[in-house]
Design a protein around this motif. Structure first.
Motif, mmCIF file in Angstrom:
data_model
loop_
_atom_site.group_PDB
_atom_site.id
_atom_site.type_symbol
_atom_site.label_atom_id
_atom_site.label_comp_id
_atom_site.label_asym_id
_atom_site.label_seq_id
_atom_site.Cartn_x
_atom_site.Cartn_y
_atom_site.Cartn_z
ATOM 1 N N ILE A 66 0.760 -1.203 -0.107
ATOM 2 C CA ILE A 66 0.121 -0.223 0.091
ATOM 3 C C ILE A 66 0.934 1.422 -0.086
ATOM 4 N N TYR A 67 2.346 0.950 0.037
ATOM 5 C CA TYR A 67 3.032 2.431 0.051
ATOM 6 C C TYR A 67 2.626 3.497 -0.902
ATOM 7 N N ASP A 68 2.626 3.236 -2.223
ATOM 8 C CA ASP A 68 2.435 4.199 -3.008
ATOM 9 C C ASP A 68 1.210 4.927 -2.931
ATOM 10 N N VAL A 85 8.167 17.867 -1.684
ATOM 11 C CA VAL A 85 9.267 17.495 -0.695
ATOM 12 C C VAL A 85 10.208 16.847 -1.310
ATOM 13 N N ARG A 86 9.776 15.953 -2.212
ATOM 14 C CA ARG A 86 11.037 14.843 -2.757
ATOM 15 C C ARG A 86 11.899 15.892 -3.859
ATOM 16 N N LYS A 87 11.305 16.929 -4.368
ATOM 17 C CA LYS A 87 11.808 17.668 -5.098
ATOM 18 C C LYS A 87 12.956 18.708 -4.374
ATOM 19 N N LEU A 102 23.684 6.401 -6.705
ATOM 20 C CA LEU A 102 23.195 5.249 -5.747
ATOM 21 C C LEU A 102 22.047 5.809 -4.844
ATOM 22 N N GLU A 103 20.924 5.189 -5.025
ATOM 23 C CA GLU A 103 19.892 5.310 -4.255
ATOM 24 C C GLU A 103 19.941 4.395 -3.096
ATOM 25 N N VAL A 104 20.330 4.717 -1.798
ATOM 26 C CA VAL A 104 20.174 3.758 -0.657
ATOM 27 C C VAL A 104 18.800 3.752 -0.232
ATOM 28 N N GLY A 109 10.787 3.367 -5.566
ATOM 29 C CA GLY A 109 11.326 4.048 -6.784
ATOM 30 C C GLY A 109 10.859 5.572 -6.809
ATOM 31 N N ALA A 110 10.001 6.093 -5.855
ATOM 32 C CA ALA A 110 9.213 7.116 -6.482
ATOM 33 C C ALA A 110 10.149 8.396 -6.513
ATOM 34 N N ASN A 111 11.631 8.284 -6.135
ATOM 35 C CA ASN A 111 12.463 9.441 -6.619
ATOM 36 C C ASN A 111 12.921 9.296 -7.928
ATOM 37 N N ILE A 112 12.944 7.933 -8.398
ATOM 38 C CA ILE A 112 13.678 7.887 -10.067
ATOM 39 C C ILE A 112 13.010 8.853 -11.189
ATOM 40 N N GLY A 126 20.186 1.370 -7.393
ATOM 41 C CA GLY A 126 19.305 1.238 -6.087
ATOM 42 C C GLY A 126 19.524 -0.019 -5.225
ATOM 43 N N ILE A 127 19.483 0.137 -3.966
ATOM 44 C CA ILE A 127 19.593 -0.881 -3.058
ATOM 45 C C ILE A 127 18.450 -0.781 -2.103
ATOM 46 N N ASP A 128 17.994 -1.796 -1.649
ATOM 47 C CA ASP A 128 16.884 -1.764 -0.396
ATOM 48 C C ASP A 128 16.866 -3.428 0.162
ATOM 49 N N LEU A 129 16.481 -2.937 1.366
ATOM 50 C CA LEU A 129 16.295 -4.298 2.262
ATOM 51 C C LEU A 129 14.960 -5.160 1.898
ATOM 52 N N SER A 130 14.093 -4.569 1.398
ATOM 53 C CA SER A 130 12.834 -5.306 1.497
ATOM 54 C C SER A 130 12.717 -5.811 0.047
ATOM 55 N N GLY A 132 9.655 -7.093 -1.131
ATOM 56 C CA GLY A 132 8.437 -6.515 -1.376
ATOM 57 C C GLY A 132 8.562 -4.870 -1.900
ATOM 58 N N MET A 133 9.238 -4.142 -1.306
ATOM 59 C CA MET A 133 9.653 -2.876 -1.887
ATOM 60 C C MET A 133 10.308 -2.714 -3.176
ATOM 61 N N LEU A 134 11.428 -3.970 -3.432
ATOM 62 C CA LEU A 134 11.865 -3.741 -4.812
ATOM 63 C C LEU A 134 11.140 -4.416 -5.795
ATOM 64 N N GLN A 153 19.017 -6.464 -3.750
ATOM 65 C CA GLN A 153 18.837 -6.439 -2.051
ATOM 66 C C GLN A 153 19.647 -6.866 -1.448
ATOM 67 N N THR A 154 19.924 -5.806 -0.417
ATOM 68 C CA THR A 154 21.045 -5.870 0.767
ATOM 69 C C THR A 154 20.756 -4.523 1.639
ATOM 70 N N SER A 155 21.564 -4.915 2.672
ATOM 71 C CA SER A 155 21.204 -3.865 3.631
ATOM 72 C C SER A 155 22.177 -2.747 3.697
ATOM 73 N N ALA A 156 21.795 -1.442 3.954
ATOM 74 C CA ALA A 156 22.628 -0.433 3.746
ATOM 75 C C ALA A 156 23.768 -0.491 4.590
ATOM 76 N N SER A 157 24.213 -1.271 5.508
ATOM 77 C CA SER A 157 25.329 -1.582 6.097
ATOM 78 C C SER A 157 26.300 -2.205 5.414
ATOM 79 N N VAL A 172 16.541 8.614 1.093
ATOM 80 C CA VAL A 172 15.239 9.165 1.550
ATOM 81 C C VAL A 172 14.463 8.324 2.728
ATOM 82 N N GLY A 173 14.441 8.597 3.877
ATOM 83 C CA GLY A 173 13.286 8.190 4.675
ATOM 84 C C GLY A 173 13.413 6.802 5.238
ATOM 85 N N GLY A 174 14.585 6.236 5.485
ATOM 86 C CA GLY A 174 14.736 5.047 6.089
ATOM 87 C C GLY A 174 15.774 5.064 7.493
HETATM 88 C C1 LIG Z 1 10.024 5.046 4.136
HETATM 89 S S1 LIG Z 1 10.757 3.959 2.793
HETATM 90 C C2 LIG Z 1 11.652 5.121 1.759
HETATM 91 C C3 LIG Z 1 11.450 4.549 0.447
HETATM 92 C C4 LIG Z 1 12.044 5.423 -0.561
HETATM 93 N N1 LIG Z 1 13.344 5.934 -0.478
HETATM 94 C C5 LIG Z 1 11.069 6.824 -0.750
HETATM 95 O O1 LIG Z 1 11.747 7.798 -0.694
HETATM 96 O O2 LIG Z 1 9.891 6.440 -1.272
HETATM 97 C C6 LIG Z 1 12.240 3.310 3.770
HETATM 98 C C7 LIG Z 1 12.881 2.261 3.005
HETATM 99 O O3 LIG Z 1 14.343 2.063 3.651
HETATM 100 C C8 LIG Z 1 14.190 0.491 3.689
HETATM 101 N N2 LIG Z 1 15.372 0.236 4.559
HETATM 102 C C9 LIG Z 1 15.065 0.146 5.893
HETATM 103 N N3 LIG Z 1 15.987 -0.422 6.633
HETATM 104 C C10 LIG Z 1 16.911 -0.669 5.877
HETATM 105 C C11 LIG Z 1 18.389 -0.970 5.735
HETATM 106 N N4 LIG Z 1 18.923 -1.329 6.794
HETATM 107 N N5 LIG Z 1 18.964 -0.997 4.673
HETATM 108 C C12 LIG Z 1 18.320 -1.015 3.455
HETATM 109 N N6 LIG Z 1 17.048 -0.322 3.221
HETATM 110 C C13 LIG Z 1 16.510 -0.174 4.325
HETATM 111 C C14 LIG Z 1 12.975 -0.150 3.687
HETATM 112 O O4 LIG Z 1 12.884 -1.268 3.003
HETATM 113 C C15 LIG Z 1 12.223 0.884 2.812
HETATM 114 O O5 LIG Z 1 12.165 0.929 1.456
#
Ligand SMILES: C[S@@+](CC[C@H](N)C(=O)[O-])C[C@H]1O[C@@H](n2cnc3c(N)ncnc32)[C@H](O)[C@@H]1O
Length: 273
Positions: A66-68, A85-87, A102-104, A109-112, A126-130, A132-134, A153-157, A172-174
């Protein structure tokens, strides 16, 4: 989605070893990372992730459905439009100086589209942990006809890139809910080129907003609801910034003071003569 991976910029996120392109996988002599659903996954085993990151991964796997639809409904509570806000955040990237980004935590993909509106020939990873989001991101990119974007798909760390690869990094936002914010920042600093820009944003009240009773009561409660769902914090984590190695640091508030933006450049190393 086709695979546009640039093997030359990648490395194994756990071992730092070089990767080779197999058939439908990225391989080291010990491990194989599959390409499926439009992205490579570097997350194989349960124990690879911190408990908090595993929790957040599940939250976003569920939220991805339901995110989008939810985001454009939430911003009007702040008197804002999501795209505005994104702009505002993207402006900090100074895209006129950037060819690769790189978008972490790319999310859905809302910023793309906004990044490509500013610069149509931008090379984006782009990378993301989830997952579902990918998956939602892959489906959006297809819908928008923007398929030349590599996703992982990986962790930001633990970023799967060699050192000094990108002109800029956007997050943005995580980060408010990351298990290890310091490790994520060090990874961003490692993979951005010397002189490159890092822009990190999340929600949090500006000092002025914090003095308004209605912002503290209503908006902070709304943010706190998310923060507690995510077990996160809301203040800009300036304590993670290294004492050396960054330049032009600034902390700003955007979106009427409801979101913070930390932006800085990786220092250009000067060789002593
Ligand atoms: C609020 S959403 C923002 C998504 C996108 N950046 C945007 O602007 O709409 C937060 C995102 O951070 C990701 N996330 C949370 N913890 C993370 C981690 N440790 N490593 C990578 N991604 C992570 C989530 O899966 C989610 O997609």
């Amino acid at each position: 989605m086709e695979d546009f991976t640039d093997i030359d910029i990648l490395q194994c996120p756990s071992t730092g070893k070089n990767l080779s392109l197999g058939s439908g996988s990225l391989d080291t002599d010990e491990q194989s990372f599959k390409f499926q659903d439009g992205y490579y996954s570097f997350i194989n085993q349960e124990e690879e992730l911190a408990k908090q990151d595993r929790y957040i991964q599940r939250v976003y796997d569920a939220f991805s459905k339901i995110y989008d639809a939810a985001m454009p409904m939430l911003f009007p509570f702040l008197g804002l439009k999501e795209q505005d806000v994104r702009k505002e955040i993207i402006q900090y990237l100074e895209l006129n100086k950037v060819s690769s980004i790189l978008e972490v935590s790319i999310g859905t993909g809302a910023n793309i589209p906004l990044l490509l509106q500013c610069k149509s020939n931008l090379k984006i990873c782009g990378i993301d942990l989830s997952s579902g989001m990918l998956k939602a991101c892959v489906s959006n990119l297809r819908k928008w006809g923007l398929t030349r974007i590599s996703l992982y798909q990986t962790s930001a760390s633990k970023l799967p890139f060699k050192d000094n690869q990108f002109d800029a990094i956007l997050h943005v936002g995580g980060i408010n809910s990351f298990a290890n914010k310091e490790a994520a920042l060090l990874e961003m600093l490692r993979v951005v080129k010397p002189g490159g820009k890092i822009v990190i944003n999340d929600e949090g009240l500006s000092p002025k907003r914090n003095q308004e009773w209605y912002s503290r009561i209503f908006i902070k409660s709304m943010f706190s609801l998310f923060a507690s769902l995510e077990r996160g914090e809301m203040d800009p984590p300036e304590y993670i910034l290294p004492a050396k190695g960054i330049e032009n640091y600034r902390l700003d508030y955007v979106g009427n003071g409801y979101f913070w933006v930390m932006s800085f450049n990786k220092a250009i190393q000067r060789v002593a003569i």
